[in-house]
Design an enzyme around this catalytic site. Structure first.
Site, short mmCIF file in Angstrom:
data_model
loop_
_atom_site.label_atom_id
_atom_site.label_comp_id
_atom_site.label_asym_id
_atom_site.label_seq_id
_atom_site.Cartn_x
_atom_site.Cartn_y
_atom_site.Cartn_z
N HIS A 61 -9.74 -5.29 3.51
CA HIS A 61 -11.56 -5.68 3.80
C HIS A 61 -12.15 -7.32 4.20
CE1 HIS A 61 -11.58 -2.22 1.00
NE2 HIS A 61 -12.57 -2.05 2.09
N ASP A 64 -11.63 -9.31 0.47
CA ASP A 64 -10.19 -8.63 0.07
C ASP A 64 -9.64 -10.29 -0.13
OD1 ASP A 64 -10.32 -5.93 -0.62
OD2 ASP A 64 -8.94 -5.63 1.14
N HIS A 234 -9.18 12.40 0.34
CA HIS A 234 -10.67 12.49 0.71
C HIS A 234 -10.87 14.00 0.97
CE1 HIS A 234 -12.01 7.46 0.83
NE2 HIS A 234 -11.32 8.50 -0.52
N ASP A 269 -11.10 9.91 -6.89
CA ASP A 269 -10.00 9.52 -6.15
C ASP A 269 -9.17 8.42 -6.89
OD1 ASP A 269 -9.77 8.56 -3.39
OD2 ASP A 269 -11.10 7.03 -3.51
C1 GLT Z 1 -12.28 1.85 -0.75
C2 GLT Z 1 -12.42 3.49 -0.32
C3 GLT Z 1 -10.64 3.54 0.06
C4 GLT Z 1 -11.79 3.06 1.72
C5 GLT Z 1 -11.20 1.53 1.34
C6 GLT Z 1 -11.97 0.84 3.27
S1 GLT Z 1 -12.49 0.67 0.44
O1 GLT Z 1 -11.15 1.42 -1.20
O2 GLT Z 1 -12.00 4.16 -1.76
O3 GLT Z 1 -10.41 5.20 1.09
O4 GLT Z 1 -10.55 3.27 2.84
O5 GLT Z 1 -12.95 0.02 2.93
MN MN Z 2 -9.31 5.82 2.21
MN MN Z 3 -9.38 7.37 -1.47
#
Ligand code: GLT
Ligand code: MN
Ligand code: MN
Length: 399
Positions: A61, A64, A234, A269
């Site tokens: 990022h 980061d 996700h 997550d």
């Molecule tokens: C964040 C998110 C990740 C993404 C990142 C990219 S940001 O950590 O949970 O899954 O890939 O911006």
């Molecule tokens: Mn990701």
């Molecule tokens: Mn994730």
């Protein structure tokens, strides 16, 4: 540690398009409700450790590596110079850059907030990241929209917010076209990443499929420049089948980039190392990607466990994740080449023999073993995954 993380040599690992995120290596264990457990670590250390492991690509990022206040200032140029040096001296390439549009308080109402100055700032941030990407030699830019959604209903007009979000992406693509000409480089591949929940109560683009529809909505000025960065977990988080989501992205020609990790359905997550929860599903995913000649990066977007030290992050967490990926990738090659699966697949496609296609009973009878063959293929894949175990004697009963 050698047994679990020393499977492949750094030279072998570098042959795969595996990228390591700065944020994953520098993650301090500060998940929601958790205080940080690890000391901060900068890009010089991360890039050096990735190189030692054999992770040949690095992703980041903007914030980061560059403090928010320093973005666009001279300090940014100095830091980018130092990053280039660290990459060069370790033989690592920057493959992807992404803009943090979720952490800073300015994004509380998303990068597509009503206030025009927030959106103007967002457009500038995206363009600035594209510039950093060109300076570092990246090929991809990723956009996880973060807080694009709402907590309380009614205030946000969804169609307007999505139009504003598209304006930001349009600004990034237009800036890219100019910068690419200036730097004599191809434009970046711009990749949207969906996550169904977090950090808002309701998310406007919660899945990869929603993003495919958004790309095709007519709101983007350069839809050909924009594709997807699905993340394995996700898709599981909303209860989807990651392999089916990837298949839909492949059909649309939009599978540009892929975040790899593991976790549980309908949970948050957790970003666990690839294959630690769903190895069979992962094998299936890689069979799909290998069969369709996916050539994009595999980005290790996962979180080393909280009590792991910085030493453990690089001695165990990253090498084991890389080696698990390589093993499953090679097994996927075994599946594709497997004569039993091949024969079963051909038999399935051949159908059950001559039958009057309008005689439902005859068609059914001729295809009585369809699902037997499906099951056989699944057994064979598990056999490839776990080992043949033929003739093994188990000490179940005392002699
Ligand atoms: C964040 C998110 C990740 C993404 C990142 C990219 S940001 O950590 O949970 O899954 O890939 O911006
Ligand atoms: Mn990701
Ligand atoms: Mn994730």
């Amino acid at each position: 540690m050698q047994a679990c993380g020393g499977g492949y040599s750094p030279e072998t690992r570098r042959k795969y398009y595996i990228s390591g995120p700065q944020w994953a290596a520098a993650y301090q264990g500060q998940a929601l409700f958790h205080a940080p457990t690890r000391a901060p670590i900068g890009f010089e250390d991360v890039i050096r450790e990735f190189a030692k492991i054999g992770i040949g690509y690095w992703t980041t990022h903007d914030t980061d590596v560059i403090p928010t206040e320093a973005l666009g200032k001279e300090e940014q140029a100095n830091i980018v110079g130092r990053i280039r040096q660290a990459l060069e001296s370790n033989g690592v390439e920057c493959s992807m850059v992404t803009t943090e549009t979720f952490f800073h308080a300015v994004w509380a109402a998303s990068p597509a907030a009503e206030a025009p100055e927030v959106r103007q700032y967002a457009a500038w941030r995206l363009a600035n990241t594209v510039k950093i990407g060109h300076e570092l030699g990246a090929k991809f830019a990723v956009y996880w929209p973060g807080s694009l959604g709402y907590y309380t209903q009614g205030a946000i007009e969804e169609t307007q917010t999505l139009r504003w979000y598209a304006d930001g992406l349009n600004a990034a693509c237009e800036a890219d076209i100019e910068l690419a000409a200036k730097y004599k480089r191809p434009t970046l591949r711009h990749c949207l990443e969906a996550k169904p929940f977090e950090p808002q109560a309701e998310i406007l683009l919660p899945t990869s499929d929603a993003m495919l529809a958004f790309i095709a909505s007519g709101l983007l000025k350069h839809p050909e420049m924009v594709g997807l960065n699905p993340e394995y977990l996700h898709e599981l988080m909303w209860g989807g089948a990651p392999r089916a989501a990837l298949a839909r992205a492949l059909l649309a020609g939009k599978l540009f980039h892929f975040d790899i990790n593991d976790g549980y359905r309908l949970k948050h997550d957790v970003d666990i190392g690839i294959g630690l929860v769903n190895p069979l599903d992962w094998l299936n995913v890689l069979v799909l990607l290998r069969s369709h000649n996916y050539t994009g990066p595999f980005n290790l977007d996962y979180k080393p466990p909280r009590t792991t030290s910085n030493y453990g992050v690089f001695a165990v967490s990253f090498p084991t994740a890389v080696d698990r990926f390589i093993t499953l990738w090679e097994m996927a090659g075994d599946v594709i080449a497997d004569p039993v699966i091949h024969e079963a697949t051909e038999a399935l496609k051949a159908g059950g023999g001559p039958a009057d296609p309008l005689d439902v009973e005859a068609v059914t009878a001729a295809n009585r073993e369809l699902l037997t063959l499906h099951e056989l293929i699944a057994h064979r894949m598990v056999q490839i995954l776990l080992g043949p175990h033929r003739g093994r004697v188990y000490p179940v009963m005392p002699a």
